[in-house]
Motif scaffolding. Structure first.
Motif, short mmCIF file in Angstrom:
data_model
loop_
_atom_site.label_atom_id
_atom_site.label_comp_id
_atom_site.label_asym_id
_atom_site.label_seq_id
_atom_site.Cartn_x
_atom_site.Cartn_y
_atom_site.Cartn_z
N ASP A 145 0.83 -1.39 0.16
CA ASP A 145 -0.21 -0.08 -0.42
C ASP A 145 0.37 0.88 -0.33
OD1 ASP A 145 -3.08 -1.09 0.27
OD2 ASP A 145 -1.49 -2.01 1.95
N ILE A 146 2.37 1.24 0.83
CA ILE A 146 3.19 2.11 0.81
C ILE A 146 4.04 1.86 1.07
CG2 ILE A 146 3.88 4.48 2.47
CD1 ILE A 146 0.83 4.22 3.57
N ALA A 147 5.19 2.75 0.38
CA ALA A 147 6.81 2.42 0.21
C ALA A 147 6.87 3.95 -0.03
CB ALA A 147 7.04 2.20 -1.21
N TYR A 148 8.36 3.97 1.18
CA TYR A 148 9.10 4.77 1.51
C TYR A 148 10.76 4.74 1.51
CZ TYR A 148 11.21 8.87 4.76
OH TYR A 148 12.18 9.50 5.15
N LEU A 149 11.73 6.32 0.82
CA LEU A 149 12.33 5.56 0.38
C LEU A 149 13.58 7.10 0.52
CD1 LEU A 149 14.52 5.03 -1.69
CD2 LEU A 149 13.31 5.87 -3.44
N ASP A 150 14.32 6.71 1.96
CA ASP A 150 14.96 7.02 2.90
C ASP A 150 16.54 6.36 2.47
OD1 ASP A 150 16.48 9.75 3.26
OD2 ASP A 150 15.28 9.00 5.56
N VAL A 151 17.27 5.89 0.81
CA VAL A 151 18.38 5.94 1.40
C VAL A 151 19.51 5.91 0.51
CG1 VAL A 151 17.36 2.70 1.56
CG2 VAL A 151 17.99 4.22 -0.83
N PRO A 152 20.70 5.69 1.05
CA PRO A 152 22.18 6.95 0.34
C PRO A 152 21.36 7.34 -0.75
CG PRO A 152 22.70 4.59 0.91
CD PRO A 152 21.34 4.43 1.45
N LYS A 153 21.65 8.15 -1.31
CA LYS A 153 20.85 8.60 -2.64
C LYS A 153 21.94 8.16 -3.91
CE LYS A 153 19.49 11.36 0.07
NZ LYS A 153 19.15 10.60 0.86
N HIS A 154 22.98 6.98 -3.77
CA HIS A 154 23.00 6.13 -5.16
C HIS A 154 22.23 5.50 -5.84
CE1 HIS A 154 25.81 4.05 -2.41
NE2 HIS A 154 25.94 3.26 -3.24
N LEU A 155 21.59 4.89 -4.44
CA LEU A 155 20.30 3.97 -5.07
C LEU A 155 18.74 4.20 -5.11
CD1 LEU A 155 21.76 1.92 -1.72
CD2 LEU A 155 22.13 1.35 -4.17
N TYR A 156 19.30 5.33 -4.25
CA TYR A 156 17.79 5.61 -5.19
C TYR A 156 16.47 5.45 -6.14
CZ TYR A 156 16.10 9.04 -1.83
OH TYR A 156 16.15 9.68 0.01
N GLU A 157 17.33 5.27 -7.68
CA GLU A 157 16.94 4.93 -8.99
C GLU A 157 16.42 4.06 -8.72
OE1 GLU A 157 16.87 6.18 -13.91
OE2 GLU A 157 18.57 7.48 -11.62
N PRO A 158 18.18 2.33 -8.77
CA PRO A 158 17.42 1.18 -8.83
C PRO A 158 16.77 0.38 -7.90
CG PRO A 158 19.95 1.73 -7.43
CD PRO A 158 18.91 3.06 -8.20
N VAL A 159 16.35 0.76 -6.54
CA VAL A 159 15.43 1.06 -5.58
C VAL A 159 14.53 1.24 -6.19
CG1 VAL A 159 14.46 1.32 -3.31
CG2 VAL A 159 17.09 0.64 -3.13
N ASP A 200 22.83 12.73 -8.03
CA ASP A 200 21.99 11.76 -7.92
C ASP A 200 20.79 12.36 -7.73
OD1 ASP A 200 24.14 10.08 -8.03
OD2 ASP A 200 24.21 10.10 -6.32
N MET A 201 20.15 12.85 -6.76
CA MET A 201 18.87 13.60 -6.46
C MET A 201 18.15 14.63 -7.86
SD MET A 201 16.75 12.86 -4.50
CE MET A 201 16.96 12.75 -3.23
N ALA A 202 19.48 15.46 -8.36
CA ALA A 202 18.39 16.15 -9.57
C ALA A 202 18.24 14.88 -10.70
CB ALA A 202 19.25 16.83 -10.41
N LYS A 203 18.82 13.88 -11.42
CA LYS A 203 18.57 12.75 -11.60
C LYS A 203 17.48 12.39 -11.59
CE LYS A 203 20.89 8.92 -14.10
NZ LYS A 203 21.49 8.17 -14.26
N PHE A 204 17.61 11.61 -10.16
CA PHE A 204 16.16 10.80 -9.61
C PHE A 204 14.68 12.13 -9.78
CE2 PHE A 204 13.42 9.76 -6.73
CZ PHE A 204 13.35 8.58 -6.93
N ASN A 205 14.59 12.74 -9.51
CA ASN A 205 13.82 14.25 -9.47
C ASN A 205 13.03 13.91 -10.86
OD1 ASN A 205 13.86 14.39 -7.05
ND2 ASN A 205 15.18 16.73 -7.12
N LYS A 206 14.53 14.16 -12.42
CA LYS A 206 13.76 14.07 -13.30
C LYS A 206 13.66 12.92 -14.21
CE LYS A 206 17.10 17.30 -15.10
NZ LYS A 206 18.23 17.73 -16.01
N ARG A 207 13.54 12.13 -13.04
CA ARG A 207 13.21 10.00 -13.41
C ARG A 207 11.76 10.01 -13.07
NH1 ARG A 207 10.91 6.20 -15.39
NH2 ARG A 207 11.33 4.88 -15.05
N ILE A 208 11.22 10.80 -11.76
CA ILE A 208 10.49 10.58 -11.23
C ILE A 208 8.93 10.70 -11.98
CG2 ILE A 208 10.80 9.25 -9.43
CD1 ILE A 208 10.25 11.71 -7.57
N SER A 209 9.91 12.08 -12.01
CA SER A 209 8.58 13.15 -13.19
C SER A 209 8.10 12.81 -14.45
CB SER A 209 9.82 14.95 -13.07
OG SER A 209 10.02 15.12 -12.15
#
Length: 231
Positions: A145-159, A200-209
């Motif tokens: 129902d819910i997932a929460y993501l707060d891990v090392p930033k280089h892992l955001y995209e693969p996770v 890493d975060m700038a790249k990830f934000n573009k990915r989810i957008s």
């Protein structure tokens, strides 16, 4: 209990919310959450902790969804796991992931004190390994129902790529630290190439957008929170 700078980049906003939301709600919610917030803000790695207004939001969202299955990627001292467990369904369960047993052990005392330890399973492995294993098991696909993501930033995209199939339709993903102390708001030409977390975060934000599978919102709370819904 908590400094305004830690709790939010907008200090005036935080003071107002603290008076009308945080302080009264923490009196209503199980006292173990307020105690664990206090312990966590005194921890040497306190920057890893979500702010109190975020934690109360997590509890509210899990309550609103009557969540029965929650994936918490990034336990730290167990704040997010406790918040989700306090809000979820009576038969709900939180799977919380971290590699640092010392951090997690801080939270166990307060999970017990809150009476929700039986609703929380701690997994001591890297988050990318855990979600990959879960995504290979049919019983987990489309079940959270819910997932929460707060891990090392280089892992955001693969996770993230493994989390999406784990979420049910209209399931909720919460992503912490999307503003990186407003570092991502700078013109990309001004990014410091040594600050890999911001990159890493700038790249990830573009990915989810750009992900057409999801509906996304960026919220100015704590260090920025993405609230993403699976279509």
């Amino acid at each position: 209990m908590e400094t305004t700078m830690k709790a939010g980049l907008n200090v005036r906003r935080f003071k107002y919310v603290k008076k009308l939301v945080i302080d009264p709600r923490l009196e209503e919610v199980n006292s173990a959450l307020a105690e664990l917030i206090d312990v966590s803000t005194k921890h040497p790695k306190e920057k890893f902790a979500s702010s109190a207004d975020q934690l109360l939001l997590y509890q509210s969202l899990s309550y609103m969804l009557n969540a029965k299955k929650i994936l918490d990627c990034g336990t730290f001292t167990g704040l997010s796991a406790l918040s989700f467990a306090l809000g979820c369904a009576d038969d709900g369960h939180v799977y919380t992931i971290d590699v640092n047993k010392e951090f997690v052990d801080v939270g166990r005392e307060y999970w017990d004190k809150a009476g929700v330890a039986g609703k929380i399973t701690s997994i001591l492995k890297p988050a990318d390994e855990v979600v990959k294993e879960m995504a290979q098991k049919p019983e987990h696909l489309g079940s959270f129902d819910i997932a929460y993501l707060d891990v090392p930033k280089h892992l955001y995209e693969p996770v993230y790529e493994y989390i999406v199939p784990l979420l049910r339709p209209r399931g909720l993903l919460l992503v912490d630290n999307i503003f990186m102390s407003y570092g991502v708001l700078e013109d990309e030409a001004n990014y410091d190439p040594r600050d890999t977390a911001v990159l890493d975060m700038a790249k990830f934000n573009k990915r989810i957008s750009a992900d057409e599978r999801m509906m996304h919102n960026f919220i100015d709370i704590g260090d920025g929170l993405a609230i993403v819904v699976k279509k």
